[in-house]
Scaffold this motif. Structure first.
Motif, PDB file in Angstrom:
ATOM      1  N   ALA A  48       3.423 -19.637   8.930  1.00  0.00           N
ATOM      2  CA  ALA A  48       3.706 -18.990   7.646  1.00  0.00           C
ATOM      3  C   ALA A  48       2.571 -18.079   7.197  1.00  0.00           C
ATOM      4  CB  ALA A  48       3.970 -20.047   6.576  1.00  0.00           C
ATOM      5  N   ASN A  49       1.327 -18.322   7.696  1.00  0.00           N
ATOM      6  CA  ASN A  49       0.173 -17.458   7.401  1.00  0.00           C
ATOM      7  C   ASN A  49      -0.053 -17.265   5.904  1.00  0.00           C
ATOM      8  OD1 ASN A  49      -0.443 -17.020  10.152  1.00  0.00           O
ATOM      9  ND2 ASN A  49       1.058 -15.350  10.270  1.00  0.00           N
ATOM     10  N   GLY A  50      -0.014 -18.349   5.177  1.00  0.00           N
ATOM     11  CA  GLY A  50      -0.326 -18.304   3.754  1.00  0.00           C
ATOM     12  C   GLY A  50       0.820 -17.879   2.863  1.00  0.00           C
ATOM     13  N   SER A  51       1.979 -17.568   3.426  1.00  0.00           N
ATOM     14  CA  SER A  51       3.135 -17.153   2.622  1.00  0.00           C
ATOM     15  C   SER A  51       3.893 -18.390   2.144  1.00  0.00           C
ATOM     16  CB  SER A  51       4.056 -16.255   3.448  1.00  0.00           C
ATOM     17  OG  SER A  51       5.260 -16.005   2.752  1.00  0.00           O
ATOM     18  N   VAL A  52       3.837 -18.637   0.850  1.00  0.00           N
ATOM     19  CA  VAL A  52       4.546 -19.798   0.297  1.00  0.00           C
ATOM     20  C   VAL A  52       6.058 -19.675   0.487  1.00  0.00           C
ATOM     21  CG1 VAL A  52       5.051 -21.084  -1.816  1.00  0.00           C
ATOM     22  CG2 VAL A  52       2.717 -20.342  -1.338  1.00  0.00           C
ATOM     23  N   PRO A  53       6.700 -18.502   0.257  1.00  0.00           N
ATOM     24  CA  PRO A  53       8.148 -18.402   0.485  1.00  0.00           C
ATOM     25  C   PRO A  53       8.563 -18.715   1.920  1.00  0.00           C
ATOM     26  CG  PRO A  53       7.402 -16.544  -0.837  1.00  0.00           C
ATOM     27  CD  PRO A  53       6.176 -17.257  -0.369  1.00  0.00           C
ATOM     28  N   VAL A  54       7.807 -18.213   2.914  1.00  0.00           N
ATOM     29  CA  VAL A  54       8.142 -18.504   4.313  1.00  0.00           C
ATOM     30  C   VAL A  54       7.983 -19.996   4.590  1.00  0.00           C
ATOM     31  CG1 VAL A  54       7.453 -18.120   6.713  1.00  0.00           C
ATOM     32  CG2 VAL A  54       7.553 -16.197   5.126  1.00  0.00           C
ATOM     33  N   PHE A  55       6.919 -20.589   4.059  1.00  0.00           N
ATOM     34  CA  PHE A  55       6.663 -22.006   4.310  1.00  0.00           C
ATOM     35  C   PHE A  55       7.768 -22.878   3.715  1.00  0.00           C
ATOM     36  CE2 PHE A  55       4.724 -26.136   3.677  1.00  0.00           C
ATOM     37  CZ  PHE A  55       4.050 -26.339   4.873  1.00  0.00           C
ATOM     38  N   VAL A  56       8.152 -22.612   2.472  1.00  0.00           N
ATOM     39  CA  VAL A  56       9.162 -23.458   1.840  1.00  0.00           C
ATOM     40  C   VAL A  56      10.541 -23.207   2.453  1.00  0.00           C
ATOM     41  CG1 VAL A  56       7.876 -23.697  -0.310  1.00  0.00           C
ATOM     42  CG2 VAL A  56       9.533 -21.838  -0.076  1.00  0.00           C
ATOM     43  N   PHE A  57      10.788 -21.981   2.947  1.00  0.00           N
ATOM     44  CA  PHE A  57      12.044 -21.739   3.656  1.00  0.00           C
ATOM     45  C   PHE A  57      12.094 -22.563   4.940  1.00  0.00           C
ATOM     46  CE2 PHE A  57      14.521 -19.331   6.861  1.00  0.00           C
ATOM     47  CZ  PHE A  57      15.769 -19.412   6.258  1.00  0.00           C
ATOM     48  N   GLY A  58      10.948 -22.644   5.645  1.00  0.00           N
ATOM     49  CA  GLY A  58      10.882 -23.498   6.822  1.00  0.00           C
ATOM     50  C   GLY A  58      11.129 -24.953   6.479  1.00  0.00           C
ATOM     51  N   ARG A  59      10.609 -25.406   5.361  1.00  0.00           N
ATOM     52  CA  ARG A  59      10.854 -26.794   4.946  1.00  0.00           C
ATOM     53  C   ARG A  59      12.325 -27.002   4.584  1.00  0.00           C
ATOM     54  NH1 ARG A  59       7.609 -30.476   4.491  1.00  0.00           N
ATOM     55  NH2 ARG A  59       8.665 -31.538   2.769  1.00  0.00           N
ATOM     56  N   PHE A  60      12.931 -26.007   3.958  1.00  0.00           N
ATOM     57  CA  PHE A  60      14.361 -26.115   3.638  1.00  0.00           C
ATOM     58  C   PHE A  60      15.183 -26.239   4.924  1.00  0.00           C
ATOM     59  CE2 PHE A  60      18.580 -24.429   2.830  1.00  0.00           C
ATOM     60  CZ  PHE A  60      18.952 -25.066   1.654  1.00  0.00           C
ATOM     61  N   LEU A  61      14.864 -25.431   5.937  1.00  0.00           N
ATOM     62  CA  LEU A  61      15.567 -25.516   7.220  1.00  0.00           C
ATOM     63  C   LEU A  61      15.374 -26.879   7.866  1.00  0.00           C
ATOM     64  CD1 LEU A  61      15.077 -22.132   9.139  1.00  0.00           C
ATOM     65  CD2 LEU A  61      17.184 -23.056   8.162  1.00  0.00           C
ATOM     66  N   GLY A  62      14.138 -27.384   7.835  1.00  0.00           N
ATOM     67  CA  GLY A  62      13.874 -28.705   8.399  1.00  0.00           C
ATOM     68  C   GLY A  62      14.660 -29.778   7.685  1.00  0.00           C
ATOM     69  N   GLY A  63      14.737 -29.688   6.361  1.00  0.00           N
ATOM     70  CA  GLY A  63      15.540 -30.647   5.606  1.00  0.00           C
ATOM     71  C   GLY A  63      17.009 -30.541   5.930  1.00  0.00           C
ATOM     72  N   PHE A  64      17.497 -29.305   6.113  1.00  0.00           N
ATOM     73  CA  PHE A  64      18.899 -29.104   6.482  1.00  0.00           C
ATOM     74  C   PHE A  64      19.218 -29.831   7.785  1.00  0.00           C
ATOM     75  CE2 PHE A  64      22.389 -26.859   8.496  1.00  0.00           C
ATOM     76  CZ  PHE A  64      23.291 -26.660   7.464  1.00  0.00           C
ATOM     77  N   ALA A  65      18.338 -29.705   8.780  1.00  0.00           N
ATOM     78  CA  ALA A  65      18.543 -30.376  10.064  1.00  0.00           C
ATOM     79  C   ALA A  65      18.499 -31.892   9.907  1.00  0.00           C
ATOM     80  CB  ALA A  65      17.488 -29.915  11.067  1.00  0.00           C
TER      81      ALA A  65
END
Length: 577
Positions: A157-174
């Motif tokens: 994510a390189n310090g990008s909070v939106p990218v990081f939380v989107f990744g967490r949302f995807l992980g939660g979806f799975a």
């Protein structure tokens, strides 16, 4: 097929109710008595399980499937500690007071944690059509691909909070997908005598993942420099259990029960023979296939052309099934509002309140907490659940959990959270011990039993829909807890523990009055526990006296489901030669 005569007359006699004149139902204060009656029926009508079916392959399949649980558990274990790493705080602007105030930090923490649970809520709901159409195996493969993508998104994510939380949302979806598919698969393929143990593997591997997350964070904090790679490493470790499951799932057989549901009988027999490790002509295999086939055919007769929306509507309309759903949701509510998810994610904050100030100290205490949970879950899963059953651990655990929470809240309210640099006293260690006891009590019952029960108690027609509702409810409750907890610790402070303790104190009488025992019964026989007409000796309605149905599929006085269940049972019952 000819029904096998029972050789278990003594066992049957042992399971007869103490007062046969009293008609037990599942909603009395003696709910456990119904188990004795149905167990007697099961022993009289079933073929004994051969030792060969408790084989290495059965356990290996369960272990492979439960790597999805390890991936979820790792998230609950590593993320709270990663939030406490100075390198992570610097990367994402979470430092106090350089970047945020304490209140702002609490809100931002809550956002970053809870997006995972929000994704799980939607994943649990959207898995239903996919699982029904493509099966359990391909649902696992699909969800793991998404989880691996989420691990990469978070790591880079390189310090990008939106990218990081989107990744967490995807992980939660799975994980929302996996949280339903894996327990259903385990319940469907497990032999009845060890079903509680194998479904309990799901929670054991959650604890394995949680434990790994706790100690990896501690090792990183004590051995690595504070830089970007320090926080990227624990985030990327999520990839490994998911990749193991993705590869292993290709070698796992599809659920025989689902194959019978989609008319792939030959493959179902082949898979069941492979899983059980006994020949096709073995009496037990013939008995199991007959019972599962009867259940599937009964479900098909019940469902007809009904779609999922119609089935969901029936689930809420028909009284007996609605009660089962409400009881399943109540179990999930009590499990979630024990506060354990909040403790997992925010354990460093809690241990700081008890005097373990600094990332290194709080992460060490968190690692001990995770170790206690893992050991207790392992003992319960292997040596308790299929011996003691479901009810007693839930009742005892409710009382023990509430007492631990009341003590912890009372102590922290009395002495106040520790200020930075304040020395620890004897009372602090007693309070920490109560937190460890809280973890132990939770694992001896409420950690795995609710999930086991909701994979067992629903009839074939409603199982997937009911479990979907229950799992969505679980993720909604978990989202609420992890979203509220840091804000509560900042505002309500130590009184938060009284709220959790009070809720859990109500769980014991709920289980005593309403939850039946299911230990040792096949899924087909568990349905009898909730059938009040069978428990009261009422006669069955055959096909000749079925009612004329109206457009909604219901008789004015009685649900059509009752008529169809009885008709299907009579039609499919084996006839003695």
């Amino acid at each position: 097929m000819q029904r096998q005569e029972s050789n278990f007359s003594e066992d049957v006699k042992a399971y007869q109710p103490q007062n046969p004149k009293r008609k037990q139902t599942w909603n009395t204060s003696n709910a456990a008595d119904a188990h004795a009656e149905v167990m007697a029926e099961y022993l009289a009508e079933s073929v004994p399980e051969p030792r060969e079916i408790h084989n290495f392959r059965t356990y290996l399949i369960a272990i492979i499937m439960c790597m999805g649980a390890a991936a979820y558990g790792y998230d609950t274990g590593f993320f709270g500690g990663t939030l406490a790493l100075p390198s992570f705080k610097k990367e994402f602007g979470l430092r106090v007071p350089q970047d945020l105030t304490k209140a702002q930090l609490a809100t931002k923490r809550a956002d970053m944690v809870s997006l995972f649970q929000a994704g799980s809520f939607f994943g649990a709901g959207l898995q239903l059509p996919f699982t029904e159409k493509y099966g359990r195996k391909w649902s696992v493969i699909f969800s793991n691909i998404i989880f691996i993508a989420s691990a990469f998104a978070q790591t880079f994510a390189n310090g990008s909070v939106p990218v990081f939380v989107f990744g967490r949302f995807l992980g939660g979806f799975a994980v929302g997908f996996l949280s339903l598919v894996i327990p259903v698969y385990l319940a469907e393929f497990s032999p009845p005598s060890i079903r509680g143990r194998l479904v309990g593997f799901f929670d054991i591997f959650i604890q394995v993942g949680t434990l790994a997350g706790f100690w990896i964070n501690y090792a990183i904090e004590t051995t690595m420099e504070s830089n970007r790679f320090q926080w990227q490493l624990p985030v990327f470790v999520q990839f490994f259990p998911a990749a193991f499951l993705l590869v292993g799932a290709f070698f796992v057989p599809e659920s025989p029960r689902w194959l019978l549901m989609v008319d792939k009988r030959e493959l179902a027999i082949k898979n069941l023979t492979r899983i059980r490790g006994i020949p096709e002509d073995h009496p037990y295999l013939a008995f199991e296939l007959n019972e599962v086939t009867k259940g599937v055919e009964a479900e098909r007769a019940l469902r007809g052309d009904s779609g999922m929306l119609r089935i969901a509507k029936e689930l809420f309309v028909i009284h007996t099934h609605r009660k089962r759903l409400l009881f399943g949701m109540a179990l999930i509510f009590f499990k979630t509002f024990s506060g354990v998810q909040a403790v997992n994610y925010y354990s460093p904050i809690i241990f700081e309140q008890l005097g373990f100030v600094g990332a290194k100290n709080s992460l060490f205490a968190t690692g001990i907490y995770g170790t206690v949970k893992f050991v207790c879950t392992l003992i319960f899963g292997f040596f308790v659940v299929d011996r003691v059953g479901r009810r007693i651990p839930l009742i005892a655990g409710s009382i023990g959990l509430s007492l631990c929470l009341f003590f912890l809240g009372g102590y922290l309210t009395g002495v106040g959270p520790k200020a930075e640099g304040a020395p620890r006293v004897a009372g602090d260690y007693v309070a920490i011990t109560s937190l460890f006891l809280y973890a132990a009590w939770y694992c001896f019952g409420w950690n795995s039993v609710p999930l086991t029960l909701i994979s067992e108690i629903f009839g074939a027609r409603y199982r997937i829909v009911s479990m979907t509702v229950c799992l969505m409810w679980q993720w909604l409750c978990t989202f609420s807890i992890v979203r509220i907890m840091p804000i509560a610790l900042n505002s309500v402070t130590t009184k938060t523990y009284f709220i959790f303790g009070s809720i859990f104190f109500c769980a014991a009488p709920f289980v005593w009055y309403f939850i039946p025992e299911t230990k040792g019964l096949s899924l087909e026989y568990i349905d009898r526990l909730f059938d009040s007409s069978k428990r009261t000796g009422a006669g069955h309605v055959n096909e000749d006296n079925m009612p004329t149905l109206n457009s909604s599929g219901m008789d004015e006085d009685k649900p059509v489901i009752q008529y169809l269940e009885n008709a299907a049972e009579q039609k499919l019952a084996p006839v003695k030669e």
